[in-house]
Design a protein around this motif. Structure first.
Motif, PDB file in Angstrom:
ATOM      1  N   LEU A 277       0.847  -1.184   0.000  1.00 41.20           N
ATOM      2  CA  LEU A 277       0.000   0.000   0.000  1.00 41.20           C
ATOM      3  C   LEU A 277       0.885   1.236   0.000  1.00 41.20           C
ATOM      4  O   LEU A 277       1.950   1.234   0.633  1.00 41.20           O
ATOM      5  CB  LEU A 277      -0.901   0.021   1.240  1.00 41.20           C
ATOM      6  N   LYS A 278       0.446   2.272  -0.666  1.00 43.41           N
ATOM      7  CA  LYS A 278       1.235   3.500  -0.730  1.00 43.41           C
ATOM      8  C   LYS A 278       0.519   4.645  -0.019  1.00 43.41           C
ATOM      9  O   LYS A 278      -0.704   4.763  -0.063  1.00 43.41           O
ATOM     10  CB  LYS A 278       1.528   3.883  -2.186  1.00 43.41           C
ATOM     11  N   GLY A 279       1.312   5.465   0.647  1.00 41.62           N
ATOM     12  CA  GLY A 279       0.800   6.642   1.322  1.00 41.62           C
ATOM     13  C   GLY A 279       1.810   7.771   1.228  1.00 41.62           C
ATOM     14  O   GLY A 279       2.828   7.666   0.551  1.00 41.62           O
ATOM     15  N   THR A 280       1.521   8.842   1.962  1.00 37.99           N
ATOM     16  CA  THR A 280       2.376  10.028   1.963  1.00 37.99           C
ATOM     17  C   THR A 280       2.614  10.495   3.382  1.00 37.99           C
ATOM     18  O   THR A 280       1.700  10.452   4.214  1.00 37.99           O
ATOM     19  CB  THR A 280       1.715  11.169   1.152  1.00 37.99           C
ATOM     20  N   VAL A 281       3.825  10.949   3.665  1.00 34.63           N
ATOM     21  CA  VAL A 281       4.146  11.560   4.950  1.00 34.63           C
ATOM     22  C   VAL A 281       3.650  13.001   4.918  1.00 34.63           C
ATOM     23  O   VAL A 281       4.090  13.795   4.090  1.00 34.63           O
ATOM     24  CB  VAL A 281       5.659  11.541   5.224  1.00 34.63           C
TER      25      VAL A 281
ATOM     26  N   ILE B 183      -3.278   5.565   3.618  1.00 35.85           N
ATOM     27  CA  ILE B 183      -3.299   4.134   3.924  1.00 35.85           C
ATOM     28  C   ILE B 183      -4.579   3.842   4.709  1.00 35.85           C
ATOM     29  O   ILE B 183      -4.706   4.264   5.861  1.00 35.85           O
ATOM     30  CB  ILE B 183      -2.054   3.707   4.724  1.00 35.85           C
ATOM     31  N   PRO B 184      -5.528   3.150   4.103  1.00 37.46           N
ATOM     32  CA  PRO B 184      -6.819   2.925   4.775  1.00 37.46           C
ATOM     33  C   PRO B 184      -6.668   2.143   6.079  1.00 37.46           C
ATOM     34  O   PRO B 184      -5.874   1.202   6.161  1.00 37.46           O
ATOM     35  CB  PRO B 184      -7.609   2.092   3.744  1.00 37.46           C
TER      36      PRO B 184
ATOM     37  N   GLU C  86      10.541   6.947   0.950  1.00 37.16           N
ATOM     38  CA  GLU C  86      11.181   7.363  -0.295  1.00 37.16           C
ATOM     39  C   GLU C  86      12.630   7.790  -0.092  1.00 37.16           C
ATOM     40  O   GLU C  86      13.488   7.556  -0.939  1.00 37.16           O
ATOM     41  CB  GLU C  86      10.361   8.510  -0.901  1.00 37.16           C
ATOM     42  N   GLY C  87      12.927   8.390   1.064  1.00 39.19           N
ATOM     43  CA  GLY C  87      14.275   8.867   1.330  1.00 39.19           C
ATOM     44  C   GLY C  87      15.244   7.782   1.761  1.00 39.19           C
ATOM     45  O   GLY C  87      16.434   8.069   1.972  1.00 39.19           O
ATOM     46  N   GLY C  88      14.758   6.548   1.964  1.00 34.23           N
ATOM     47  CA  GLY C  88      15.653   5.444   2.278  1.00 34.23           C
ATOM     48  C   GLY C  88      15.438   4.780   3.630  1.00 34.23           C
ATOM     49  O   GLY C  88      15.947   3.684   3.871  1.00 34.23           O
ATOM     50  N   VAL C  89      14.694   5.425   4.527  1.00 34.51           N
ATOM     51  CA  VAL C  89      14.456   4.847   5.851  1.00 34.51           C
ATOM     52  C   VAL C  89      13.498   3.654   5.740  1.00 34.51           C
ATOM     53  O   VAL C  89      12.562   3.668   4.936  1.00 34.51           O
ATOM     54  CB  VAL C  89      13.856   5.899   6.809  1.00 34.51           C
ATOM     55  N   THR C  90      13.736   2.625   6.552  1.00 33.16           N
ATOM     56  CA  THR C  90      12.776   1.537   6.708  1.00 33.16           C
ATOM     57  C   THR C  90      12.427   1.406   8.180  1.00 33.16           C
ATOM     58  O   THR C  90      13.309   1.348   9.036  1.00 33.16           O
ATOM     59  CB  THR C  90      13.345   0.187   6.220  1.00 33.16           C
TER      60      THR C  90
ATOM     61  N   ALA D  82       8.612  15.600   5.452  1.00 30.48           N
ATOM     62  CA  ALA D  82       7.215  15.653   5.040  1.00 30.48           C
ATOM     63  C   ALA D  82       7.128  15.727   3.522  1.00 30.48           C
ATOM     64  O   ALA D  82       7.961  16.364   2.865  1.00 30.48           O
ATOM     65  CB  ALA D  82       6.526  16.856   5.669  1.00 30.48           C
ATOM     66  N   GLY D  83       6.137  15.057   2.966  1.00 31.04           N
ATOM     67  CA  GLY D  83       5.915  15.081   1.524  1.00 31.04           C
ATOM     68  C   GLY D  83       6.421  13.848   0.801  1.00 31.04           C
ATOM     69  O   GLY D  83       6.036  13.615  -0.349  1.00 31.04           O
ATOM     70  N   GLU D  84       7.278  13.062   1.456  1.00 30.79           N
ATOM     71  CA  GLU D  84       7.793  11.893   0.748  1.00 30.79           C
ATOM     72  C   GLU D  84       6.811  10.732   0.781  1.00 30.79           C
ATOM     73  O   GLU D  84       5.954  10.633   1.655  1.00 30.79           O
ATOM     74  CB  GLU D  84       9.168  11.477   1.271  1.00 30.79           C
ATOM     75  N   GLU D  85       6.965   9.859  -0.185  1.00 30.93           N
ATOM     76  CA  GLU D  85       6.081   8.700  -0.302  1.00 30.93           C
ATOM     77  C   GLU D  85       6.547   7.587   0.629  1.00 30.93           C
ATOM     78  O   GLU D  85       7.736   7.443   0.910  1.00 30.93           O
ATOM     79  CB  GLU D  85       6.079   8.197  -1.749  1.00 30.93           C
ATOM     80  N   VAL D  86       5.585   6.793   1.106  1.00 30.37           N
ATOM     81  CA  VAL D  86       5.895   5.634   1.937  1.00 30.37           C
ATOM     82  C   VAL D  86       5.131   4.437   1.376  1.00 30.37           C
ATOM     83  O   VAL D  86       3.974   4.556   0.962  1.00 30.37           O
ATOM     84  CB  VAL D  86       5.536   5.879   3.420  1.00 30.37           C
ATOM     85  N   THR D  87       5.792   3.286   1.356  1.00 31.03           N
ATOM     86  CA  THR D  87       5.163   2.043   0.905  1.00 31.03           C
ATOM     87  C   THR D  87       5.115   1.070   2.063  1.00 31.03           C
ATOM     88  O   THR D  87       6.140   0.761   2.681  1.00 31.03           O
ATOM     89  CB  THR D  87       5.952   1.407  -0.252  1.00 31.03           C
ATOM     90  N   ALA D  88       3.910   0.593   2.377  1.00 29.08           N
ATOM     91  CA  ALA D  88       3.730  -0.412   3.429  1.00 29.08           C
ATOM     92  C   ALA D  88       3.725  -1.788   2.778  1.00 29.08           C
ATOM     93  O   ALA D  88       2.916  -2.061   1.891  1.00 29.08           O
ATOM     94  CB  ALA D  88       2.420  -0.180   4.172  1.00 29.08           C
ATOM     95  N   ARG D  89       4.654  -2.641   3.223  1.00 31.43           N
ATOM     96  CA  ARG D  89       4.698  -4.020   2.738  1.00 31.43           C
ATOM     97  C   ARG D  89       4.123  -4.921   3.818  1.00 31.43           C
ATOM     98  O   ARG D  89       4.716  -5.112   4.882  1.00 31.43           O
ATOM     99  CB  ARG D  89       6.132  -4.444   2.423  1.00 31.43           C
TER     100      ARG D  89
END
Length: 202
Positions: A10-14, A105-106, A120-124, A186-193
């Motif tokens: 799922l994709k969301g935004t910070v 992210i629902p 998006e910036g590299g953090v997990t 703020a503004g970067e994309e985040v992907t939930a796996r």
């Protein structure tokens, strides 16, 4: 056969990044967050280890244990729902100690443990689990909106602190720890796996 659900992404935004630099968990907006393996630099919850409290009744209070609560994550959509449930105009994420606020992210608070959040910036970040609401967080909301305190001026015993526990049920967000270091803005994309899921039948 045990029913399983396949992995998902799922994709969301910070939308906001916050840091708690004081002597308690209340946080304030920051330009960016620098995250190491011990959490957010300078944050109230930073550290590889922490002391156990009421959430860990299996340990004597104050036992040193792994800090799986380095990062507090909230949802923009769920913040709106909590505010509506409490009958207040707005719930600031800083009042209840957020470090990150995500959008898109629902039902974010239902993300299961072990979910990985790739920024998006590299953090997990690795999700430890749901962050159940408590009267202490509710008291900060009550104080911030100027609600009537409870007996002896104790906001943790106020009606609003109690209403927060009900309104925030399964909307209070997640706690997580740092799996990969880096910086979040703020503004970067985040992907939930989300891993494959099942219910253990016992």
């Amino acid at each position: 056969m045990i029913e399983t659900h396949p992995p998902r992404k799922l994709k969301g935004t910070v939308t906001q990044v916050l840091r708690a630099e004081g002597n308690d968990f209340v946080s304030a907006k920051a330009g960016s967050l620098r995250l190491g393996f011990d959490g957010i630099d300078g944050d109230f919850h930073a550290g590889i280890a922490r002391k156990s409290g009421g959430r860990e009744p299996w340990y004597e209070r104050g036992t040193v244990m792994r800090n799986e609560r380095q990062i507090s994550i909230l949802s923009e959509e769920e913040l709106v729902e909590i505010a509506q449930g409490m009958g207040i105009e707005k719930l600031s994420p800083g009042w209840i100690g957020a470090n990150l606020v995500l959008e898109g992210i629902p039902q974010m608070s239902y993300l299961p443990p072990r979910t990985l959040l790739f920024f998006e910036g590299g953090v997990t970040l690795r999700v430890d689990g749901y962050n159940a609401p408590c009267r202490l967080a509710g008291s900060k909301v009550a104080e911030a909106v100027g609600a009537e305190p409870g007996p002896d001026g104790d906001y943790t015993r106020s009606d609003m602190a109690l209403s927060f526990k009900d309104a925030a049920r399964m909307k209070r967000g997640l706690v997580a720890w740092v799996e990969r270091e880096g910086e979040i803005t703020a503004g970067e994309e985040v992907t939930a796996r989300i891993w494959e899921q099942w219910i253990y039948p016992g």
